[in-house]
Design a protein around this motif. Sequence first.
Motif, PDB file in Angstrom:
ATOM      1  N   GLU A 124       0.894  -1.314   0.040  1.00 17.45           N
ATOM      2  CA  GLU A 124      -0.103   0.151   0.081  1.00 17.45           C
ATOM      3  C   GLU A 124       0.683   1.352  -0.173  1.00 17.45           C
ATOM      4  O   GLU A 124       0.320   2.338  -0.342  1.00 17.45           O
ATOM      5  CB  GLU A 124      -0.895   0.047   1.342  1.00 17.45           C
ATOM      6  N   GLN A 125       2.015   1.090   0.426  1.00 14.81           N
ATOM      7  CA  GLN A 125       3.107   2.218   0.436  1.00 14.81           C
ATOM      8  C   GLN A 125       3.410   2.789  -1.231  1.00 14.81           C
ATOM      9  O   GLN A 125       3.606   1.950  -2.055  1.00 14.81           O
ATOM     10  CB  GLN A 125       4.523   2.130   1.229  1.00 14.81           C
ATOM     11  N   GLU A 126       3.565   4.217  -1.155  1.00 18.87           N
ATOM     12  CA  GLU A 126       4.130   4.716  -2.454  1.00 18.87           C
ATOM     13  C   GLU A 126       5.277   4.463  -2.561  1.00 18.87           C
ATOM     14  O   GLU A 126       6.339   4.297  -1.598  1.00 18.87           O
ATOM     15  CB  GLU A 126       3.898   6.275  -2.188  1.00 18.87           C
ATOM     16  N   PRO A 127       5.894   4.177  -3.581  1.00 15.24           N
ATOM     17  CA  PRO A 127       7.336   3.670  -3.973  1.00 15.24           C
ATOM     18  C   PRO A 127       8.086   4.806  -3.746  1.00 15.24           C
ATOM     19  O   PRO A 127       7.567   6.171  -3.949  1.00 15.24           O
ATOM     20  CB  PRO A 127       7.334   3.213  -5.429  1.00 15.24           C
ATOM     21  N   GLU A 128       9.260   5.038  -3.583  1.00 13.03           N
ATOM     22  CA  GLU A 128      10.230   5.891  -3.099  1.00 13.03           C
ATOM     23  C   GLU A 128      10.747   6.459  -4.525  1.00 13.03           C
ATOM     24  O   GLU A 128      11.130   7.723  -4.335  1.00 13.03           O
ATOM     25  CB  GLU A 128      11.617   5.526  -2.329  1.00 13.03           C
ATOM     26  N   THR A 129      10.902   5.740  -5.535  1.00 19.75           N
ATOM     27  CA  THR A 129      11.153   6.293  -6.928  1.00 19.75           C
ATOM     28  C   THR A 129      10.369   5.576  -7.870  1.00 19.75           C
ATOM     29  O   THR A 129       9.842   4.514  -7.887  1.00 19.75           O
ATOM     30  CB  THR A 129      12.829   5.763  -7.213  1.00 19.75           C
ATOM     31  N   LEU A 130      10.416   6.329  -8.955  1.00 18.26           N
ATOM     32  CA  LEU A 130       9.691   5.628 -10.169  1.00 18.26           C
ATOM     33  C   LEU A 130      10.680   4.743 -11.183  1.00 18.26           C
ATOM     34  O   LEU A 130      10.092   4.326 -11.976  1.00 18.26           O
ATOM     35  CB  LEU A 130       8.865   7.071 -10.899  1.00 18.26           C
ATOM     36  N   GLN A 131      11.773   4.888 -10.785  1.00 19.15           N
ATOM     37  CA  GLN A 131      12.921   4.205 -11.707  1.00 19.15           C
ATOM     38  C   GLN A 131      12.647   2.566 -11.295  1.00 19.15           C
ATOM     39  O   GLN A 131      12.607   2.131 -10.124  1.00 19.15           O
ATOM     40  CB  GLN A 131      14.281   4.513 -11.033  1.00 19.15           C
ATOM     41  N   PRO A 132      12.421   1.984 -12.176  1.00 16.30           N
ATOM     42  CA  PRO A 132      12.200   0.502 -12.060  1.00 16.30           C
ATOM     43  C   PRO A 132      13.696  -0.207 -11.533  1.00 16.30           C
ATOM     44  O   PRO A 132      14.730   0.111 -11.680  1.00 16.30           O
ATOM     45  CB  PRO A 132      12.181  -0.237 -13.264  1.00 16.30           C
ATOM     46  N   MET A 133      13.552  -1.500 -10.853  1.00 21.20           N
ATOM     47  CA  MET A 133      14.611  -1.949 -10.482  1.00 21.20           C
ATOM     48  C   MET A 133      15.055  -2.862 -11.362  1.00 21.20           C
ATOM     49  O   MET A 133      14.531  -3.912 -12.038  1.00 21.20           O
ATOM     50  CB  MET A 133      14.296  -2.818  -9.223  1.00 21.20           C
ATOM     51  N   ILE A 134      16.434  -2.678 -11.833  1.00 26.65           N
ATOM     52  CA  ILE A 134      17.081  -3.651 -12.776  1.00 26.65           C
ATOM     53  C   ILE A 134      17.667  -4.884 -12.112  1.00 26.65           C
ATOM     54  O   ILE A 134      18.373  -5.074 -11.400  1.00 26.65           O
ATOM     55  CB  ILE A 134      18.176  -2.950 -13.755  1.00 26.65           C
ATOM     56  N   ILE A 135      16.899  -6.282 -12.940  1.00 26.27           N
ATOM     57  CA  ILE A 135      17.372  -7.345 -12.329  1.00 26.27           C
ATOM     58  C   ILE A 135      18.585  -8.129 -13.090  1.00 26.27           C
ATOM     59  O   ILE A 135      19.521  -8.786 -12.305  1.00 26.27           O
ATOM     60  CB  ILE A 135      16.089  -8.440 -12.325  1.00 26.27           C
ATOM     61  N   ALA A 136      18.484  -7.704 -14.229  1.00 32.17           N
ATOM     62  CA  ALA A 136      19.810  -8.318 -15.242  1.00 32.17           C
ATOM     63  C   ALA A 136      20.139  -7.335 -16.249  1.00 32.17           C
ATOM     64  O   ALA A 136      19.311  -6.818 -16.800  1.00 32.17           O
ATOM     65  CB  ALA A 136      19.445  -9.844 -15.638  1.00 32.17           C
ATOM     66  N   GLU A 137      21.429  -7.350 -16.840  1.00 26.57           N
ATOM     67  CA  GLU A 137      21.667  -6.648 -17.867  1.00 26.57           C
ATOM     68  C   GLU A 137      22.583  -7.487 -18.523  1.00 26.57           C
ATOM     69  O   GLU A 137      23.364  -8.406 -18.135  1.00 26.57           O
ATOM     70  CB  GLU A 137      22.356  -5.373 -17.325  1.00 26.57           C
ATOM     71  N   MET A 138      22.332  -7.555 -20.064  1.00 29.00           N
ATOM     72  CA  MET A 138      23.049  -8.305 -20.989  1.00 29.00           C
ATOM     73  C   MET A 138      23.185  -7.829 -22.369  1.00 29.00           C
ATOM     74  O   MET A 138      22.500  -6.757 -22.542  1.00 29.00           O
ATOM     75  CB  MET A 138      22.402  -9.966 -20.989  1.00 29.00           C
ATOM     76  N   GLU A 139      24.025  -8.464 -23.162  1.00 33.37           N
ATOM     77  CA  GLU A 139      24.188  -7.943 -24.512  1.00 33.37           C
ATOM     78  C   GLU A 139      23.347  -8.622 -25.595  1.00 33.37           C
ATOM     79  O   GLU A 139      22.958  -9.859 -25.070  1.00 33.37           O
ATOM     80  CB  GLU A 139      25.590  -8.006 -24.954  1.00 33.37           C
ATOM     81  N   THR A 140      22.692  -8.024 -26.283  1.00 30.45           N
ATOM     82  CA  THR A 140      21.834  -8.574 -27.285  1.00 30.45           C
ATOM     83  C   THR A 140      22.258  -8.072 -28.856  1.00 30.45           C
ATOM     84  O   THR A 140      23.132  -7.082 -28.822  1.00 30.45           O
ATOM     85  CB  THR A 140      20.344  -8.389 -26.946  1.00 30.45           C
ATOM     86  N   SER A 141      21.668  -8.825 -29.749  1.00 28.22           N
ATOM     87  CA  SER A 141      22.207  -8.473 -31.033  1.00 28.22           C
ATOM     88  C   SER A 141      20.866  -7.928 -31.929  1.00 28.22           C
ATOM     89  O   SER A 141      19.850  -8.305 -31.676  1.00 28.22           O
ATOM     90  CB  SER A 141      22.837  -9.398 -31.774  1.00 28.22           C
ATOM     91  N   ILE A 142      20.783  -6.792 -32.634  1.00 30.65           N
ATOM     92  CA  ILE A 142      19.571  -6.049 -33.340  1.00 30.65           C
ATOM     93  C   ILE A 142      20.264  -6.345 -34.839  1.00 30.65           C
ATOM     94  O   ILE A 142      21.272  -6.103 -35.391  1.00 30.65           O
ATOM     95  CB  ILE A 142      19.552  -4.983 -33.053  1.00 30.65           C
ATOM     96  N   PRO A 143      19.290  -7.498 -35.412  1.00 28.81           N
ATOM     97  CA  PRO A 143      19.694  -7.686 -37.042  1.00 28.81           C
ATOM     98  C   PRO A 143      19.244  -6.758 -38.047  1.00 28.81           C
ATOM     99  O   PRO A 143      18.518  -5.756 -37.574  1.00 28.81           O
ATOM    100  CB  PRO A 143      19.135  -9.099 -37.145  1.00 28.81           C
ATOM    101  N   SER A 144      19.712  -6.653 -38.885  1.00 23.22           N
ATOM    102  CA  SER A 144      19.586  -5.517 -40.226  1.00 23.22           C
ATOM    103  C   SER A 144      18.985  -6.611 -41.155  1.00 23.22           C
ATOM    104  O   SER A 144      19.574  -7.331 -41.845  1.00 23.22           O
ATOM    105  CB  SER A 144      20.863  -5.236 -40.794  1.00 23.22           C
ATOM    106  N   LEU A 145      17.558  -6.413 -41.153  1.00 19.86           N
ATOM    107  CA  LEU A 145      16.666  -7.367 -42.094  1.00 19.86           C
ATOM    108  C   LEU A 145      15.591  -6.317 -42.846  1.00 19.86           C
ATOM    109  O   LEU A 145      15.433  -5.321 -42.471  1.00 19.86           O
ATOM    110  CB  LEU A 145      15.844  -8.142 -41.380  1.00 19.86           C
ATOM    111  N   SER A 146      14.940  -6.887 -43.921  1.00 21.82           N
ATOM    112  CA  SER A 146      13.931  -6.393 -44.596  1.00 21.82           C
ATOM    113  C   SER A 146      12.524  -6.771 -43.663  1.00 21.82           C
ATOM    114  O   SER A 146      12.706  -7.458 -42.471  1.00 21.82           O
ATOM    115  CB  SER A 146      13.561  -7.068 -45.902  1.00 21.82           C
ATOM    116  N   VAL A 147      11.464  -6.149 -43.784  1.00 20.64           N
ATOM    117  CA  VAL A 147      10.269  -6.377 -42.948  1.00 20.64           C
ATOM    118  C   VAL A 147       9.848  -7.861 -43.032  1.00 20.64           C
ATOM    119  O   VAL A 147       9.580  -8.653 -42.128  1.00 20.64           O
ATOM    120  CB  VAL A 147       9.224  -5.504 -43.521  1.00 20.64           C
TER     121      VAL A 147
END
Length: 192
Positions: A124-147
Amino acid sequence: MRYQISGHQIDIGESLTNHVKTELGEAIAKYAERPTDAQVIFSKRGHEYICEATVHLSTGLNASASGRAPEIYAAFDDTCEKMEKQLRRYKRRLKDHYRDRKEPVEVFGASSYILAASDDGVDEQEPETLQPMIIAEMETSIPSLSVGEAVMQMELAGAPVLIFHPEGKTSLNVVYRRDDGNIGWIDPSDKA
């Protein structure tokens, strides 16, 4: 083809490893030209075995499938059947994709984060900050593709969404599966 077969907190025997190489190799050889490597991971949750497989194709696309069953061999067979069905469905497009493309799919690096879910209604309490808590950080890849290639990659991977870099453009685009079963496409550079 290179295989990486492992178990998450379970031991994988030589017999299962040989079964995976034989069956997966046969299924992929029917529908995909020159797959480069396959990653198969087995795990156990409760009474079920879970098998997750990802096959990297020489065109730069990936095919993924997973299966569950009370027995480990049955979990793999379910996964292999799903993989074969995906590749069969996209066989013509995979061959056309490779024929039209002179080089493999180009990928760009990006950071990927997993954020903690909010506990709506629990606290019921208001959060102290609006920033979400990050659980994990990793590298990913974004492909160059046609639709069309992006939609095919999303379907092959069994993903609900795919972010991609359109060939010849500087922006990022998104394709996603809508609730009505159709595919949505977000192109921020195309103004109406």
